[in-house]
Scaffold this motif. Structure first.
Motif, PDB file in Angstrom:
ATOM      1  N   GLU A 246      30.428  34.089  33.565  1.00  0.00           N
ATOM      2  CA  GLU A 246      30.858  32.802  34.559  1.00  0.00           C
ATOM      3  C   GLU A 246      32.368  32.235  34.119  1.00  0.00           C
ATOM      4  OE1 GLU A 246      27.971  29.709  34.104  1.00  0.00           O
ATOM      5  OE2 GLU A 246      29.316  28.251  34.991  1.00  0.00           O
ATOM      6  N   PRO A 247      33.130  32.565  35.163  1.00  0.00           N
ATOM      7  CA  PRO A 247      34.332  32.067  35.151  1.00  0.00           C
ATOM      8  C   PRO A 247      34.399  30.409  34.978  1.00  0.00           C
ATOM      9  CG  PRO A 247      34.142  32.874  37.347  1.00  0.00           C
ATOM     10  CD  PRO A 247      32.855  33.157  36.585  1.00  0.00           C
ATOM     11  N   LEU A 248      35.085  29.978  34.229  1.00  0.00           N
ATOM     12  CA  LEU A 248      35.591  28.500  34.189  1.00  0.00           C
ATOM     13  C   LEU A 248      36.857  28.418  34.371  1.00  0.00           C
ATOM     14  CD1 LEU A 248      33.570  27.243  30.998  1.00  0.00           C
ATOM     15  CD2 LEU A 248      32.770  26.990  33.197  1.00  0.00           C
ATOM     16  N   GLY A 249      37.051  27.852  35.917  1.00  0.00           N
ATOM     17  CA  GLY A 249      38.416  27.577  36.367  1.00  0.00           C
ATOM     18  C   GLY A 249      38.549  26.098  36.981  1.00  0.00           C
TER      19      GLY A 249
ATOM     20  N   MET B 135      24.996  36.010  29.560  1.00  0.00           N
ATOM     21  CA  MET B 135      26.225  35.676  30.306  1.00  0.00           C
ATOM     22  C   MET B 135      26.867  34.481  29.381  1.00  0.00           C
ATOM     23  SD  MET B 135      26.601  33.732  34.029  1.00  0.00           S
ATOM     24  CE  MET B 135      25.576  34.991  35.172  1.00  0.00           C
ATOM     25  N   ALA B 136      28.178  34.865  29.157  1.00  0.00           N
ATOM     26  CA  ALA B 136      29.115  33.762  28.530  1.00  0.00           C
ATOM     27  C   ALA B 136      29.959  33.001  29.461  1.00  0.00           C
ATOM     28  CB  ALA B 136      29.892  34.557  27.539  1.00  0.00           C
ATOM     29  N   LYS B 137      30.284  31.721  29.104  1.00  0.00           N
ATOM     30  CA  LYS B 137      31.236  30.818  29.901  1.00  0.00           C
ATOM     31  C   LYS B 137      32.518  31.310  29.532  1.00  0.00           C
ATOM     32  CE  LYS B 137      28.209  27.215  31.269  1.00  0.00           C
ATOM     33  NZ  LYS B 137      27.901  26.036  30.989  1.00  0.00           N
ATOM     34  N   VAL B 138      33.268  31.687  30.307  1.00  0.00           N
ATOM     35  CA  VAL B 138      34.640  32.207  29.980  1.00  0.00           C
ATOM     36  C   VAL B 138      35.791  31.227  30.943  1.00  0.00           C
ATOM     37  CG1 VAL B 138      36.341  34.289  29.875  1.00  0.00           C
ATOM     38  CG2 VAL B 138      34.073  34.675  29.692  1.00  0.00           C
ATOM     39  N   PHE B 139      36.682  30.756  29.959  1.00  0.00           N
ATOM     40  CA  PHE B 139      37.720  29.877  30.736  1.00  0.00           C
ATOM     41  C   PHE B 139      38.755  30.735  30.839  1.00  0.00           C
ATOM     42  CE2 PHE B 139      41.813  27.527  30.102  1.00  0.00           C
ATOM     43  CZ  PHE B 139      41.317  26.425  30.841  1.00  0.00           C
ATOM     44  N   ILE B 140      39.440  30.551  32.214  1.00  0.00           N
ATOM     45  CA  ILE B 140      40.507  31.535  32.471  1.00  0.00           C
ATOM     46  C   ILE B 140      41.611  30.387  32.699  1.00  0.00           C
ATOM     47  CG2 ILE B 140      39.113  33.139  33.834  1.00  0.00           C
ATOM     48  CD1 ILE B 140      39.681  31.736  36.310  1.00  0.00           C
ATOM     49  N   TYR B 141      42.997  31.027  32.344  1.00  0.00           N
ATOM     50  CA  TYR B 141      43.946  30.413  32.499  1.00  0.00           C
ATOM     51  C   TYR B 141      45.171  31.445  33.137  1.00  0.00           C
ATOM     52  CZ  TYR B 141      48.794  28.324  31.730  1.00  0.00           C
ATOM     53  OH  TYR B 141      49.697  27.727  32.015  1.00  0.00           O
ATOM     54  N   PRO B 142      46.046  31.364  34.157  1.00  0.00           N
ATOM     55  CA  PRO B 142      46.026  30.032  34.944  1.00  0.00           C
ATOM     56  C   PRO B 142      44.359  29.768  35.520  1.00  0.00           C
ATOM     57  CG  PRO B 142      47.336  31.783  35.675  1.00  0.00           C
ATOM     58  CD  PRO B 142      46.725  32.316  34.636  1.00  0.00           C
TER      59      PRO B 142
END
Lengths: 149, 153
Positions: free
Chosen positions: A24-27, A1-8
């Motif tokens: 895993e979403p990083l918001g 499982m990777a930590k994925v940064f989301i934008y917006p």
């Protein structure tokens, strides 16, 4: 499982897509929750204390408005721990109370500068674009799973 | 300066949105209450919010999502439900963050369609061909000068 940064960082669609496909979403919610759930000194409304703009100095210079540094104190650490990122480029909703234009530019710049895998998209306005959007994200996240099991 | 003690320390809150022709937000919240086992559920106009430990929240979401996986969407939330700093009962007007959700919910049917098509293609063993990205050409220096001259006084 990777930590994925989301934008917006407040995107419902991206947050759902990332968690749906097993990452895993990083918001913004993650950063805000950390502050809201930590006991300390009352600093309403977001529990962003006067210390935060100092932490933001790691990402933006001292001449930069404190609002940018305050926002970067929340978003910056998320970018640091991200293993990949998904950016939607035509997100007007990212401008306003959620983030100023300069913060948004800085966030995108820092993500690209980190050298992590980045997927850049635009919001799907038609059903066909929706298929491409979902398929691109799925393929991107699948490739992360193969690299970092 | 006063001391700050969080109301639901260590809890996780998630939003669950529904955009389906088969279920309403009320149906979804009812299902969530059936499987809640003590987890806090708050019904909203778009679905519900669930608050509890990470494991409890994931369990409720998994069971609810099974109703219609391609039309139920989940997102993390920083604040617990009813928090006076965010709840519009105290503030009036739309909740901060509402407009972002409102915008994305207008596009969510395209995402649902995408999820359905991707699922079907996988079942049949087909591959969805993605359109090739148009190459971004660098701006020619002469063209840049022309533009600068036009914009000049």
């Amino acid at each position: 499982m990777a930590k994925v940064f989301i934008y917006p960082t407040t995107s419902l669609i991206l947050s759902d897509m990332v968690s749906r496909f097993g990452h895993e979403p990083l918001g913004a919610a993650i950063g805000i929750r950390e502050r809201i759930q930590t006991p300390g000194i009352e600093s309403p409304p977001l529990q962003v204390t006067p210390e935060e703009p100092k932490k933001g100095l790691r990402y933006a210079a001292v001449e930069v408005p404190s609002g940018v540094r305050g926002r970067m104190a929340v978003v910056g650490p998320l970018i640091d721990q991200a293993q990949a990122a998904i950016i939607v480029n035509d997100a007007d909703l990212a401008f306003g109370c959620m983030g100023c234009s300069r913060t948004n530019e800085l966030v995108k710049y820092l993500v690209r500068k980190r050298g992590i895998p980045v997927l850049e998209l635009t919001y799907p306005r038609t059903e066909e674009e929706g298929v491409t959007f979902v398929s691109s994200i799925k393929n991107f996240l699948k490739s992360l799973g193969e690299e970092k099991p | 300066m006063s001391e700050y003690l969080p109301a639901y320390q260590g809890s996780v809150t998630k939003y669950v949105f529904v955009e389906s022709t088969r279920f309403t937000a009320g149906d979804l919240a009812l299902k969530a209450l059936e499987v809640a086992e003590g987890v806090m559920i708050k019904e909203t106009c778009f679905g519900f919010q669930v608050t509890g430990t990470k494991e409890e929240v994931d369990r409720v979401i998994e069971k609810v999502r099974a109703m219609d996986p391609n039309h139920i969407f989940v997102k993390d939330r920083g604040f617990p439900p009813g928090d006076p700093r965010r709840c519009r009962a105290n503030l009036g007007g739309a909740r901060p963050g509402f407009h972002g959700h409102e915008f994305e919910l207008t596009l969510i049917r395209n995402i649902s369609k995408g999820l359905e098509r991707v699922e079907k293609a996988e079942e049949k063993g087909e591959k969805i061909v993605l359109p090739e990205k148009a190459e971004q050409k660098k701006l020619d220096a002469r063209r840049l000068k022309q533009l600068a001259d036009v914009e000049g006084p």
